[in-house]
Every structure is written in C-alpha cells, then in structure tokens.
Design a protein around this motif. Structure first.
Motif, PDB file in Angstrom:
ATOM      1  N   PRO A 247       0.813  -1.228   0.000  1.00 54.87           N
ATOM      2  CA  PRO A 247       0.000   0.000   0.000  1.00 54.87           C
ATOM      3  C   PRO A 247       0.845   1.276   0.000  1.00 54.87           C
ATOM      4  O   PRO A 247       0.340   2.339  -0.372  1.00 54.87           O
TER       5      PRO A 247
ATOM      6  N   THR B  10       2.424   4.011  -4.510  1.00 51.11           N
ATOM      7  CA  THR B  10       1.254   4.654  -5.116  1.00 51.11           C
ATOM      8  C   THR B  10       1.252   4.466  -6.635  1.00 51.11           C
ATOM      9  O   THR B  10       2.297   4.304  -7.254  1.00 51.11           O
TER      10      THR B  10
ATOM     11  N   ARG C 252      -1.449  -3.744 -11.113  1.00 50.85           N
ATOM     12  CA  ARG C 252      -2.653  -3.998 -10.300  1.00 50.85           C
ATOM     13  C   ARG C 252      -3.818  -4.458 -11.168  1.00 50.85           C
ATOM     14  O   ARG C 252      -4.627  -5.278 -10.739  1.00 50.85           O
TER      15      ARG C 252
ATOM     16  N   TYR D 103      -5.852  -7.063  -1.074  1.00 51.41           N
ATOM     17  CA  TYR D 103      -6.392  -5.730  -1.385  1.00 51.41           C
ATOM     18  C   TYR D 103      -7.527  -5.328  -0.437  1.00 51.41           C
ATOM     19  O   TYR D 103      -7.639  -4.160  -0.059  1.00 51.41           O
TER      20      TYR D 103
ATOM     21  N   SER E  26      -5.951  -4.486   3.148  1.00 54.37           N
ATOM     22  CA  SER E  26      -5.093  -3.294   3.258  1.00 54.37           C
ATOM     23  C   SER E  26      -5.729  -2.079   2.581  1.00 54.37           C
ATOM     24  O   SER E  26      -5.064  -1.057   2.403  1.00 54.37           O
ATOM     25  N   TYR E  27      -7.020  -2.174   2.235  1.00 56.19           N
ATOM     26  CA  TYR E  27      -7.645  -1.136   1.409  1.00 56.19           C
ATOM     27  C   TYR E  27      -7.415   0.294   1.913  1.00 56.19           C
ATOM     28  O   TYR E  27      -6.974   1.157   1.160  1.00 56.19           O
TER      29      TYR E  27
ATOM     30  N   LYS F  96      -5.219   1.430   3.802  1.00 58.05           N
ATOM     31  CA  LYS F  96      -3.808   1.831   3.945  1.00 58.05           C
ATOM     32  C   LYS F  96      -3.281   2.463   2.655  1.00 58.05           C
ATOM     33  O   LYS F  96      -2.244   3.125   2.647  1.00 58.05           O
ATOM     34  N   PHE F  97      -3.991   2.248   1.537  1.00 59.78           N
ATOM     35  CA  PHE F  97      -3.586   2.890   0.275  1.00 59.78           C
ATOM     36  C   PHE F  97      -3.985   4.353   0.349  1.00 59.78           C
ATOM     37  O   PHE F  97      -5.115   4.679   0.711  1.00 59.78           O
TER      38      PHE F  97
ATOM     39  N   ARG G 183      -7.795   4.894  -4.344  1.00 55.53           N
ATOM     40  CA  ARG G 183      -6.778   4.536  -3.360  1.00 55.53           C
ATOM     41  C   ARG G 183      -5.718   3.651  -4.029  1.00 55.53           C
ATOM     42  O   ARG G 183      -4.557   4.047  -4.164  1.00 55.53           O
ATOM     43  N   ILE G 184      -6.189   2.467  -4.468  1.00 59.01           N
ATOM     44  CA  ILE G 184      -5.271   1.513  -5.091  1.00 59.01           C
ATOM     45  C   ILE G 184      -4.844   2.028  -6.459  1.00 59.01           C
ATOM     46  O   ILE G 184      -3.702   1.901  -6.874  1.00 59.01           O
TER      47      ILE G 184
END
Ligand SMILES: [Zn+2]
Length: 296
Positions: free
Chosen positions: A23, A26, A75, A108, A111-112, A114-115, A137-138
């Motif tokens: 995460p 970026t 991703r 994903y 840790s959603y 945390k992005f 986010r991701i």
C-alpha cells in the motif's frame, strides 16, 4: 478450450508466483505511459518496474512517475489474475486456484484503507473528510478503481459459495462501506465515469447485500437508469460523441446488468443496453469495422 485453459494456467501461475504489492507504493495515471519522441505506448514489462521501453524507437525510459504507472498496470493484472483463477477453479476444481484468488483479493481488501487517497493530478489526501473528485486509493482514479473491483467481484461471484467466511465478512462489514464512501460523492453527473462508478457500487452492493449501495446505484440522484435514459440517444449511441466512450460505457453498465440478472434485481433501462448492442452492429461498416471519429 483446453489450450485456452493451459494458457490461463501459465498466466496465473506466473503472476502469482511473484505476486508482491504494497500500500505504500502509489499508482499513477496510464496516460503518462507514452514515448516523448513518437507518442507510442511504452511496453509494460511485468519483470521490471523500473525500465519502460518504447516499442517503436527502442528508447528506454526510467522515472519514479513511470514506475508508478507500471504499478497501475500491474494492479490491473492482479485483478485479471483473480478473474482467470476463478475460471480455472470452476473448470479444474484445483484448490490451488481458489487459494490464489483468495490470497490476492484478501490482500487488497485487508489493506484497502492503507492505500493513500490520490487522483490523477497527483494530489494526495489524508482521509475521506477532505478529498478531490476523481480520487482512488489503489488506483490513480476512482474510475480505474471501479474497473479494478468490478473485475475482482466478477471473479469472486463465480466461486462465491466456496469463499471463506472471513473474506465475505470483511467485504460486507468493512470494504464495501469504505468503497461506497469514496465512490458515491463522485457520482455527480450523466457521464461515462458516473456509469462505471454506479456499476461498481451496484455490483459490490448486490454481492454484499448492501441495501444502501443497491439503492444508490439504481435509484440515487444520478442512478444508472437515469444515466441510460438521459445519456443514450434515440438511435442507441452514448452522448459523449466517440465510439470509444460508447463501448467503454456499455462495458461498464453490462457488468451491472449481469449482476442485476443474477441477483434478480429489477433494472428498468435494461432494454437501452440491448439497444446499444444492436445499434453497434448497424453503424459498423460492411467489413465489420467500426468508424472511429473522436478518441476512437
Ligand atoms: Zn519511441
């Protein structure tokens, strides 16, 4: 069929054997991934996140920005790998593929938040109390993030009955709420992006039985039915005036149509989607190619 499955196995095994994401890394906008000299799309090399070669002139580019675009492409590959693994599990019953898709998707979901929230203009935000339109986010945009999750949920839907309780609980109680909070304020007009966001909200809402999300997608101010009523012309063409956006929008709404059908949820303007599909046949040239004016 057999050769297709063999190919999928190769792709899934190869991606998953080295799967690694974080995460703190970026993503950035795909439109940066072009050669400065001749405008070619650079070649994505799954094995090297630091070098990006132009297929036309051979120039090798390296920059932190391009590495972050590489992350966006990577991703997308992760989401596609979940979809492919679901198809493989359904066709082979090999538990390895169930483990693969659970492992990648859990990463994903777990840790959603945390992005870091950011948009394609590279503005970063701390939390949902203050963020600009467009944020994901991701991914670098909520648009990309919606596509990413629609692919993941299409895979999960195929194997839903056998998914671990813990994963389903996490989606239902945490992930779906976080995604909805990010996406719903961004559905603000009749536009292809609003269609994709509505579709992702509806798909995730139906999957997780989230009434708020389902209601928003089908009955909210800029709901999917209104998008299709106001955004599609009499002759079945998306109003933004390009063949690309016509099919891009159609792809997004088709996933929601599929989920609505599976969950037996009414979809008032389903016929508009059918009309768009038939219209495409009628405006193709006799050699089956589609015209490509504007961003074609
Ligand atoms: Zn070049």
């Amino acid at each position: 069929m057999k050769s297709m499955l063999n190919q999928l196995e190769k792709e899934v095994d190869s991606f998953y054997s080295t799967f690694k994401d974080d995460p703190s890394k970026t993503s950035a906008w795909g439109h940066h991934y072009f050669c400065k000299e001749d405008g070619s799309v650079l070649t994505y090399n799954p094995e090297n996140e630091n070098e990006h070669q132009c297929p036309l002139c051979g120039e090798v580019y390296s920059s932190p920005l391009l590495t972050r675009v590489w992350r966006t492409i990577y991703r997308n590959e992760a989401a596609l790998t979940i979809l492919k693994a679901a198809v493989l599990y359904k066709s082979t019953n090999d538990k390895k593929y169930m483990d693969t898709l659970v492992s990648i998707s859990s990463f994903y979901f777990n840790s959603y938040t945390k992005f870091k929230l950011h948009n394609k203009e590279d503005e970063f935000y701390d939390d949902l109390s203050d963020f600009a339109w467009g944020c994901g986010r991701i991914m670098p945009q909520c648009l990309n993030e919606s596509i990413f999750f629609i692919r993941i949920f299409t895979g999960l839907e195929l194997v839903k009955e056998e998914l671990p309780e813990e994963l389903l609980k996490n989606i239902k109680e945490e992930f779906s709420e976080e995604f909805f909070a990010l996406a719903n304020p961004q559905v603000n007009k009749v536009h292809n992006i609003s269609c994709w966001l509505n579709s992702a909200i509806g798909v995730i809402g139906l999957f997780s039985e989230n009434k708020k999300m389902i209601e928003f997608a089908f009955d909210g101010t800029y709901n999917i039915n209104r998008q299709l009523r106001e955004g599609v012309t009499e002759d079945g063409f998306w109003y933004e005036g390009s063949i690309h956006y016509n099919f891009f929008t159609l792809e997004g709404v088709s996933y929601l149509a599929l989920f609505a059908q599976r969950y037996e949820h009414s979809f008032e303007e389903m016929d508009v989607i059918k009309k768009m599909l038939v219209a495409a046949y009628n405006y193709a040239f006799s050699n089956q190619e589609l015209p490509n004016p504007n961003d074609g």
